[in-house]
Design a protein around this motif. Structure first.
Motif, PDB file in Angstrom:
ATOM      1  N   TYR A   1       0.827  -1.199   0.000  1.00 53.23           N
ATOM      2  CA  TYR A   1       0.000   0.000   0.000  1.00 53.23           C
ATOM      3  C   TYR A   1       0.865   1.254   0.000  1.00 53.23           C
ATOM      4  O   TYR A   1       0.570   2.237  -0.707  1.00 53.23           O
TER       5      TYR A   1
ATOM      6  N   THR B   1       0.851   4.164  -2.916  1.00 59.60           N
ATOM      7  CA  THR B   1       0.179   5.435  -2.643  1.00 59.60           C
ATOM      8  C   THR B   1       1.064   6.550  -2.110  1.00 59.60           C
ATOM      9  O   THR B   1       0.641   7.707  -2.113  1.00 59.60           O
TER      10      THR B   1
ATOM     11  N   TRP C   1      -5.609  11.617  -1.288  1.00 62.96           N
ATOM     12  CA  TRP C   1      -4.708  10.461  -1.276  1.00 62.96           C
ATOM     13  C   TRP C   1      -4.860   9.667  -2.554  1.00 62.96           C
ATOM     14  O   TRP C   1      -5.893   9.719  -3.221  1.00 62.96           O
ATOM     15  N   ARG C   2      -3.842   8.906  -2.901  1.00 63.83           N
ATOM     16  CA  ARG C   2      -3.871   8.086  -4.093  1.00 63.83           C
ATOM     17  C   ARG C   2      -4.871   6.949  -3.934  1.00 63.83           C
ATOM     18  O   ARG C   2      -4.879   6.251  -2.918  1.00 63.83           O
TER      19      ARG C   2
ATOM     20  N   THR D   1      -6.450   3.311  -4.738  1.00 64.50           N
ATOM     21  CA  THR D   1      -5.972   1.993  -5.168  1.00 64.50           C
ATOM     22  C   THR D   1      -7.027   1.240  -5.964  1.00 64.50           C
ATOM     23  O   THR D   1      -6.845   0.050  -6.252  1.00 64.50           O
TER      24      THR D   1
END
Length: 499
Positions: free
Chosen positions: A291, A295, A469-470, A472
């Motif tokens: 993760y 990210t 935030w990125r 997923t």
């Protein structure tokens, strides 16, 4: 009794003692030959019988030039002449000094006399010693052997004590390693290759439950990443972070006493490892690592992702090079690619990957390059196996350039069963694919949870404030189907029967 009487008695006793003759020591019989310039002195025992004296004199007599005056058989005496002579006499070679003390050398029979002094009893004898020096030498040799035996026994006792101490220290160290828990473990966030290898180790352990992680030596020539030196460095980083511990299955020869003898060290290449905390906890760490790599924003996250991509590329290049060398040695009986061209081989393979060719297509390139090099050798009788191995690099480069220029369709080959890929390759391919998935433009556009940049609004886990935030892309996005391309026979090389 007065003084005068005592004096008279002393003088009488003295006169009596002087009047009695002292016993004389029996003297041996001495003969020298030849008389005018003696080369040999014969010493006959004083108590030798008359016949023995005669036999000894005849036995040892020499001519003027130093040769024996007669043969043993011509002495004409019944019985064993040599035995009689050597029993009652010996000889001294006056012209043959001892190599140590320069005294004449004594001999017990004529054969030994000729061995020391030669045919005429006048040769130098630098390799021979007199009786006294021989006795001293034998005594010194005996003392030396005894000393060596004592030293050997002392060394064996010392080695035994060291072995017992080492066994005790190993048992204590293994007990300490078994007691390690995840409580003090920490991820080496500044070493992305070590984190990537940890992902591969956890995957290997999950697919081989109940078994320890093999040592570098136990993984064969390919190791985990294709580079045993790199494996050693990364494993020690993970060990220092308390993510790995030494397994009790590690052989004793992997340990040795440290300098000073109060602690032990281990040979990293021989150590068998275990995951600290067990597989479930390790898999949770892997999810955290994955993760974070997917990210983490900013330069740090970008550099970490580049490090994973570089590591995967390095292993892929090593894998294709190993496959080509395996083809040359196992299928064709050629040597491996020459040392002088291995850097060029690495650059050629890296070029193929940089143009988007898959690992399977690069395996195809390598197979056809080796096949073409072998065919070239058969057409050129003057070329030998080393030249063919070198030509495989040229052939590989030419086939990749041709495919790039003409946009040929290249099939994908699976490596054969005899080819052993680095153990971490499969896991790191998946990790790299998972990272790329998050940044894939088609996946971002199909995701309903993020904007067109692949970002989504969320809450910062530490501060509780809003953050971007990125994403997923938690909802499964169908993989894009590649359009089937018509086959293009860009090379006349045959397909492998068992790739």
């Amino acid at each position: 009794m007065g003084k005068r009487e005592r004096r008279r008695k002393r003088e009488q006793a003295k006169r009596k003692s002087q009047a009695q003759p002292r016993p004389t020591t029996p003297q041996p019989i001495i003969l020298e030959y030849p008389e005018e310039a003696p080369r040999i002195r014969v010493v006959i025992k004083h108590d030798a019988p008359e016949d023995a004296q005669k036999v000894s004199a005849l036995y040892w007599e020499v001519k003027t030039n130093g040769s024996w005056a007669r043969t043993v058989g011509s002495i004409g005496v019944s019985g064993d002449v040599g035995a009689v002579a050597t029993t009652y006499s010996h000889a001294v070679l006056l012209c043959c000094p001892c190599a140590n003390c320069s005294e004449p050398i004594s001999v017990t029979n004529r054969s030994w006399a000729n061995k020391v002094g030669g045919k005429y009893l006048d040769a130098e004898a630098p390799a021979y010693l007199c009786w006294d020096c021989s006795a001293v030498q034998k005594r010194q040799e005996t003392e030396r052997r005894q000393r060596l035996a004592e030293e050997k026994r002392a060394e064996q006792e010392r080695e035994k004590q060291e072995a017992e101490e080492l066994a005790r220290l190993i048992a204590d160290a293994i007990e300490d390693e078994e007691g390690k828990s995840e409580a003090i473990s920490r991820l080496p966030e500044d070493n992305t290759p070590a984190l990537a290898l940890y992902v591969a180790l956890v995957s290997h352990a999950a697919h081989n439950p109940g078994k320890a992680l093999p040592s570098i030596a136990g993984t064969g020539s390919t190791g985990w990443t294709g580079d045993p030196a790199q494996d050693r460095e990364l494993l020690l980083v993970l060990y220092g972070a308390n993510l790995l511990a030494v397994s009790q299955e590690t052989p004793a020869q992997a340990f040795s006493l440290a300098r000073g003898g109060d602690d032990i060290t281990f040979v990293a290449e021989e150590v068998v490892w275990r995951l600290v905390g067990g597989i479930p906890i390790a898999q949770e760490r892997v999810r955290e690592i994955t993760y974070r790599l997917q990210t983490e924003p900013g330069p740090r996250g970008s550099e970490a992702r580049k490090a994973v991509a570089a590591l995967v590329e390095q292993i892929e290049v090593t894998n294709v090079a190993a496959y080509l060398n395996g083809l040359l040695t196992k299928k064709y009986g050629y040597p491996e690619v020459p040392e002088a061209r291995r850097e060029e081989l690495t650059d050629v393979i890296r070029k193929g990957f940089s143009h988007g060719y898959t690992p399977g297509q690069m395996i195809c390139f390598a197979w056809r390059a080796a096949d073409s090099a072998a065919a070239w050798k058969e057409r050129n009788a003057r070329m030998g196996p080393p030249e063919a191995a070198s030509a495989s690099v040229t052939s590989l480069n030419g086939k990749i350039d041709k495919a790039i220029e003409l946009h040929h369709a290249v099939p994908e080959y699976e490596p054969p069963r005899w080819h052993a890929s680095p153990l971490a390759l499969g896991s790191l391919r998946r990790l790299h694919a998972d990272i790329q998935w998050v940044y894939n433009r088609e996946v971002v556009e199909a995701c309903t949870h993020c904007d067109h940049h692949g970002l989504k609004d969320t809450v910062h886990p530490e501060t509780g404030t809003g953050a971007v935030w990125r994403c997923t892309h938690p909802v499964g996005i169908p993989a894009q189907q590649q359009e089937e391309e018509e086959p293009n026979w860009w090379d006349d090389a045959p397909e492998p029967a068992d790739p």
